[in-house]
Design an enzyme around this catalytic site. Structure first.
Site, PDB file in Angstrom:
ATOM      1  N   ARG A 172     -11.552   1.620  20.873  1.00 59.65           N
ATOM      2  CA  ARG A 172     -11.248   2.634  19.855  1.00 59.65           C
ATOM      3  C   ARG A 172     -10.666   3.873  20.522  1.00 59.65           C
ATOM      4  O   ARG A 172      -9.631   4.371  20.143  1.00 59.65           O
ATOM      5  CB  ARG A 172     -12.514   2.992  19.078  1.00 59.65           C
ATOM      6  CG  ARG A 172     -12.850   2.044  17.937  1.00 59.65           C
ATOM      7  CD  ARG A 172     -12.968   0.584  18.360  1.00 59.65           C
ATOM      8  NE  ARG A 172     -13.373  -0.279  17.269  1.00 59.65           N
ATOM      9  CZ  ARG A 172     -14.629  -0.649  17.033  1.00 59.65           C
ATOM     10  NH1 ARG A 172     -15.608  -0.284  17.844  1.00 59.65           N
ATOM     11  NH2 ARG A 172     -14.906  -1.433  16.009  1.00 59.65           N
ATOM     12  N   ASP A 201      -9.866  -4.190  20.717  1.00 54.82           N
ATOM     13  CA  ASP A 201     -10.259  -4.000  19.321  1.00 54.82           C
ATOM     14  C   ASP A 201      -9.010  -3.741  18.488  1.00 54.82           C
ATOM     15  O   ASP A 201      -7.901  -3.719  19.027  1.00 54.82           O
ATOM     16  CB  ASP A 201     -11.284  -2.865  19.174  1.00 54.82           C
ATOM     17  CG  ASP A 201     -12.285  -3.194  18.062  1.00 54.82           C
ATOM     18  OD1 ASP A 201     -11.867  -3.289  16.901  1.00 54.82           O
ATOM     19  OD2 ASP A 201     -13.473  -3.392  18.369  1.00 54.82           O
ATOM     20  N   HIS A 272     -11.192  -8.143  14.700  1.00 58.06           N
ATOM     21  CA  HIS A 272     -11.011  -6.999  15.612  1.00 58.06           C
ATOM     22  C   HIS A 272      -9.835  -7.245  16.548  1.00 58.06           C
ATOM     23  O   HIS A 272      -9.877  -6.897  17.735  1.00 58.06           O
ATOM     24  CB  HIS A 272     -12.299  -6.727  16.413  1.00 58.06           C
ATOM     25  CG  HIS A 272     -13.393  -6.135  15.574  1.00 58.06           C
ATOM     26  ND1 HIS A 272     -13.459  -4.801  15.268  1.00 58.06           N
ATOM     27  CD2 HIS A 272     -14.447  -6.719  14.949  1.00 58.06           C
ATOM     28  CE1 HIS A 272     -14.524  -4.572  14.497  1.00 58.06           C
ATOM     29  NE2 HIS A 272     -15.128  -5.719  14.289  1.00 58.06           N
ATOM     30  N   GLU A 336     -17.817  -9.460  12.326  1.00 53.64           N
ATOM     31  CA  GLU A 336     -17.116  -8.797  11.212  1.00 53.64           C
ATOM     32  C   GLU A 336     -15.780  -9.457  10.864  1.00 53.64           C
ATOM     33  O   GLU A 336     -14.759  -8.798  10.760  1.00 53.64           O
ATOM     34  CB  GLU A 336     -16.918  -7.305  11.535  1.00 53.64           C
ATOM     35  CG  GLU A 336     -18.238  -6.569  11.695  1.00 53.64           C
ATOM     36  CD  GLU A 336     -18.087  -5.079  11.924  1.00 53.64           C
ATOM     37  OE1 GLU A 336     -18.817  -4.325  11.250  1.00 53.64           O
ATOM     38  OE2 GLU A 336     -17.277  -4.651  12.771  1.00 53.64           O
ATOM     39  N   TRP A 402     -27.216  -7.701  16.695  1.00 51.96           N
ATOM     40  CA  TRP A 402     -26.922  -6.281  16.409  1.00 51.96           C
ATOM     41  C   TRP A 402     -27.242  -5.880  14.980  1.00 51.96           C
ATOM     42  O   TRP A 402     -27.602  -4.749  14.714  1.00 51.96           O
ATOM     43  CB  TRP A 402     -25.460  -5.950  16.745  1.00 51.96           C
ATOM     44  CG  TRP A 402     -24.426  -6.469  15.767  1.00 51.96           C
ATOM     45  CD1 TRP A 402     -23.928  -7.736  15.708  1.00 51.96           C
ATOM     46  CD2 TRP A 402     -23.770  -5.730  14.729  1.00 51.96           C
ATOM     47  NE1 TRP A 402     -22.995  -7.838  14.691  1.00 51.96           N
ATOM     48  CE2 TRP A 402     -22.871  -6.615  14.085  1.00 51.96           C
ATOM     49  CE3 TRP A 402     -23.853  -4.401  14.289  1.00 51.96           C
ATOM     50  CZ2 TRP A 402     -22.066  -6.216  13.006  1.00 51.96           C
ATOM     51  CZ3 TRP A 402     -23.043  -4.005  13.218  1.00 51.96           C
ATOM     52  CH2 TRP A 402     -22.167  -4.919  12.595  1.00 51.96           C
ATOM     53  N   TYR A 427     -27.931   1.589  18.938  1.00 52.69           N
ATOM     54  CA  TYR A 427     -26.570   2.101  18.778  1.00 52.69           C
ATOM     55  C   TYR A 427     -26.582   3.601  19.065  1.00 52.69           C
ATOM     56  O   TYR A 427     -27.000   4.409  18.226  1.00 52.69           O
ATOM     57  CB  TYR A 427     -26.036   1.787  17.369  1.00 52.69           C
ATOM     58  CG  TYR A 427     -25.387   0.425  17.285  1.00 52.69           C
ATOM     59  CD1 TYR A 427     -25.888  -0.637  18.037  1.00 52.69           C
ATOM     60  CD2 TYR A 427     -24.261   0.196  16.499  1.00 52.69           C
ATOM     61  CE1 TYR A 427     -25.292  -1.885  17.991  1.00 52.69           C
ATOM     62  CE2 TYR A 427     -23.657  -1.064  16.446  1.00 52.69           C
ATOM     63  CZ  TYR A 427     -24.173  -2.092  17.190  1.00 52.69           C
ATOM     64  OH  TYR A 427     -23.582  -3.320  17.151  1.00 52.69           O
TER      65      TYR A 427
END
Ligand SMILES: [Zn+2]
Length: 544
Positions: A172, A201, A272, A336, A402, A427
Site C-alpha cells: 500500500r 497488493d 489483491h 478477500e 486473521w 493488527y
C-alpha cells in the site's frame, strides 16, 4: 539530663532505623526496576553485585558460527554507546563468553550468567545464543555511557512458540530498504524469528521480477495517493511508488539471516492483484484496460483462473521469488477474493465445468491447490490467509488466521499447522487509544492491554490439536500508514507486548509486572530514537 540523653539516643536510633528502611526500600525498588527484560524469561534469579563492561572487556566466541552474534552485539554497542569490544577465540578474564553447545532438544534455549567476573551465554542452538545476547542487551543501561553496569543474574530461558513474527505491508505504501532493516532489527531485539514481507497488493507491486519488467515499471507506481479520504477527487496528484531490486532483496534477506530471522515473502493471489493486472492486463478475466488505484478498497479485479497463462505467469514469478528467499515458506495470500469476475468469465466457467467444481469457492480452492503443488515441488511449504479454507484446504498448507480465531481452530482440528494473527489482537494498524488519528471507524480499539491479553492457543483446541499452533505475529498493514515514523508509532509499544505473548510461559505473563518493565523499555525506545505511542505513559503518570 541523662533521661534526655537516653531519649536522644532512642530518637537517633529510630531516625537511623527509619533511614535504613527508606534506603532499603529505595534500593530494592531500584533493583527491581533495574532489570527489565521483555519478553520475560522463564527463570531469572538476581544476585548481589554486578559486572562492568568497558572498552577493555572482550567478547569470547568458541564457535566461528557465533561470530554473527558477537557482531550484532558490537554493532549495537557502537550505535548506542559509541564503542566496540575486541572479539577473541580463547577464554580470557573480563569477558562476555558467547558459546553455543548444540543440544538436540530442538528448542532455541539459552542460559545466561553474569557476575563480577564476567558474562557467560550458552545457547542450545545458534539462535538460542543470539537470544541470550539480546537478554544481555536488555541488561545494559538505557543511558549512553562508556562503562556499562550489568546486574548479576542467572537466567534460563526458551521460547514458548516456534513462530514469532512481524508483518510489514509495503504494497500500500512503499518503505525504503533502511526502514525494512530497522524493522528486522526491532524483531531481533524482541527475540522474534520471522519477518513476513507483504510485497504485492492492488496499490503496488514492490518486488523486481526480471521476466516481467512491467510489474515494477508500471505496477509499482500510481499517480495519486489518498491516505485518509475515500473519494478520488480528494486524492493527491503526486507520482508515488517504489520497489526493491533483486539485489536489495538479497541484501535484506542476508541482513535478516544474520539476525536468525527468516523472511517470508508474500505474493498475493488470486485477489489483491490489481497492480499485476495493470502491468499485464491479459491475466485478468476482462482483459482490461485497468488503471492503478489511488485509494484503498477491496477490488473485484482478480487473476483469471480459467486462463493457463495466469498459472504460467505465477509459476515464473514464484521461480524468481523462490530463488531469492531461502525461507521454507512461501505466502500466497488467498484472502478477500470477490468472485464477480469469475462468475461472468467464460474461461473461468469452463474451468469449473471441466474440473467438476461446484462453484467459484471451489475454483478458488483449485487455484490455491494448483499453486501449492508447484510450491511443494520446489521444496517449499505454502502459507495462506484463512480464506484458503473456503472450498477445501490445500493438502499441506499452513493457515494464517486473521478473521478472528475460527480459521485457525478449523485448520488445527483438520491437522494443519496454523499461525495466529487475529485482527482484534494482532493488527497493529488498528487504533491503540481513543480518538486516534488517521484510522478508520471499522478498526476496533486494540489497546496495549488487549494485545498483551492475547492467548494464541484457542481454548476450543485440545492438547493434541493445540500442537498445530506454531505461534503468531503482529501485523503492520499500511493502508493508512504512509511513512516510517507513523509505522513505528503504531508498532510500539504493542509489538513489545506481543513479543512477550509469543515467547514467555503462559503462567508467567502478568500485566502489572509487564507494565513496570515497560517503563524502562520506553527509555530504551528513546535510546533507539524510536517513535512510539505515549498513551500508556500518560495514563500511568495521571494515576500517580
Ligand atoms: Zn476468468
Amino acid at each position: 539530663m541523662y533521661q534526655n540523653k537516653a531519649y536522644y539516643f532512642k530518637y537517633l536510633f529510630m531516625r537511623l532505623f527509619i533511614n535504613f528502611i527508606v534506603v532499603f526500600l529505595l534500593c530494592s525498588s531500584v533493583t527491581a526496576q533495574d532489570i527489565s527484560i521483555i519478553p520475560k524469561p522463564v527463570h531469572l534469579v538476581q544476585r548481589e553485585g554486578n559486572f562492568i563492561i568497558t572498552k577493555n572487556t572482550a567478547i569470547v566466541i568458541m564457535n566461528d558460527a557465533d561470530l554473527q552474534t558477537a557482531e550484532f552485539l558490537n554493532s549495537y554497542l557502537k550505535k548506542f554507546y559509541g564503542f566496540e569490544l575486541p572479539v577473541k577465540k580463547q577464554a580470557v578474564k573480563n569477558s562476555i563468553l558467547i558459546n553455543t553447545k548444540l543440544s538436540n532438544t530442538g528448542k532455541d534455549a539459552y542460559t545466561f550468567e553474569s557476575s563480577a567476573e564476567g558474562v557467560s551465554i550458552t545457547g542450545a542452538t545458534y539462535p538460542g545464543t543470539f537470544y541470550g545476547m539480546q537478554t544481555l542487551i536488555q541488561l545494559l543501561p538505557v543511558e549512553k555511557s562508556s562503562s556499562l553496569k550489568i546486574s548479576s543474574v542467572t537466567i534460563e530461558d526458551e521460547p514458548r512458540f516456534v513462530h514469532r513474527g512481524m508483518l510489514l505491508d509495503v504494497g500500500r505504501y512503499f518503505f525504503p530498504v533502511e526502514f525494512v532493516k530497522k524493522c528486522i532489527d526491532y524483531a531481533a531485539l524482541h527475540k522474534m524469528n520471522y519477518f513476513h514481507w507483504h510485497l504485492t497488493d492492488d496499490l503496488g507491486w514492490r518486488i523486481e521480477i526480471k521476466k516481467y519488467p512491467n510489474l515494477t515499471n508500471v505496477g509499482a507506481w500510481r499517480n495519486k495517493t489518498n491516505i485518509f479520504q475515500f473519494t478520488d477527487s480528494t486524492a493527491g496528484s503526486e507520482h508515488y511508488g517504489g520497489y526493491y531490486t533483486q539485489e536489495e532483496i538479497k541484501e535484506i534477506v542476508q541482513y535478516a539471516k544474520d539476525r536468525y530471522i527468516t523472511v517470508i515473502p508474500e505474493i498475493e493471489m488470486p485477489a489483491h492483484s490489481l497492480a499485476a493486472l495493470v502491468s499485464y492486463p491479459e491475466l485478468g478475466c476482462t482483459g482490461g484496460p485497468y488503471a492503478m488505484p489511488a485509494k484503498w478498497d477491496t477490488y473485484k479485479e482478480i487473476f483469471c483462473a480459467g486462463n493457463e497463462n495466469t498459472f504460467k505467469f505465477i509459476e515464473n514469478v514464484l521461480d524468481e521469488v523462490i530463488e531469492l528467499f531461502p525461507s521454507p515458506y512461501i505466502h500466497i495470500g488467498g484472502d478477500e477474493c470477490i468472485k464477480d469476475r469469475w462468475k461472468a468469465c467464460p474461461k473461468c466457467q469452463a474451468r469449473i465445468k471441466n474440473e467438476n467444481l461446484k462453484d467459484e469457492h471451489e475454483l478458488q480452492s483449485y487455484f490455491i491447490r494448483r499453486v501449492e503443488k508447484y510450491v511443494n515441488a520446489k521444496g517449499k511449504t505454502l502459507i495462506g490467509w484463512d480464506e484458503i479454507l473456503e472450498g477445501g484446504l490445500a493438502p499441506n498448507a499452513v493457515v494464517m488466521s486473521w478473521r478472528g480465531e475460527s480459521g485457525g481452530i478449523a485448520a488445527a482440528k483438520d491437522k494443519h499447522k496454523v499461525i495466529m494473527t487475529p485482527s482484534e489482537y494482532c493488527y497493529l494498524d488498528y487504533p491503540q487509544k481513543e480518538n486516534e488519528e488517521n484510522v478508520q471507524d471499522w478498526m476496533r480499539l486494540t489497546t496495549l492491554e488487549k494485545v498483551y491479553s492475547y492467548e494464541p492457543v484457542p481454548k476450543e483446541l485440545n492438547e493434541e490439536e493445540s500442537r498445530y499452533v506454531l505461534g503468531g505475529q503482529g501485523n503492520i498493514w499500511t493502508e493508512f500508514i504512509s511513512n516510517p515514523a507513523r509505522a513505528e508509532y503504531m508498532m510500539f509499544p504493542r509489538f513489545t507486548a506481543l513479543s512477550e505473548v509469543l515467547w514467555s510461559p503462559k503462567n508467567e505473563r502478568n500485566l502489572n509486572d509487564f507494565t513496570e518493565r515497560l517503563k524502562i523499555q520506553f527509555k530504551r525506545y528513546d535510546l533507539w530514537r524510536v517513535n512510539y505511542c505515549t498513551v500508556f505513559l500518560d495514563s500511568a503518570s495521571s494515576k500517580k
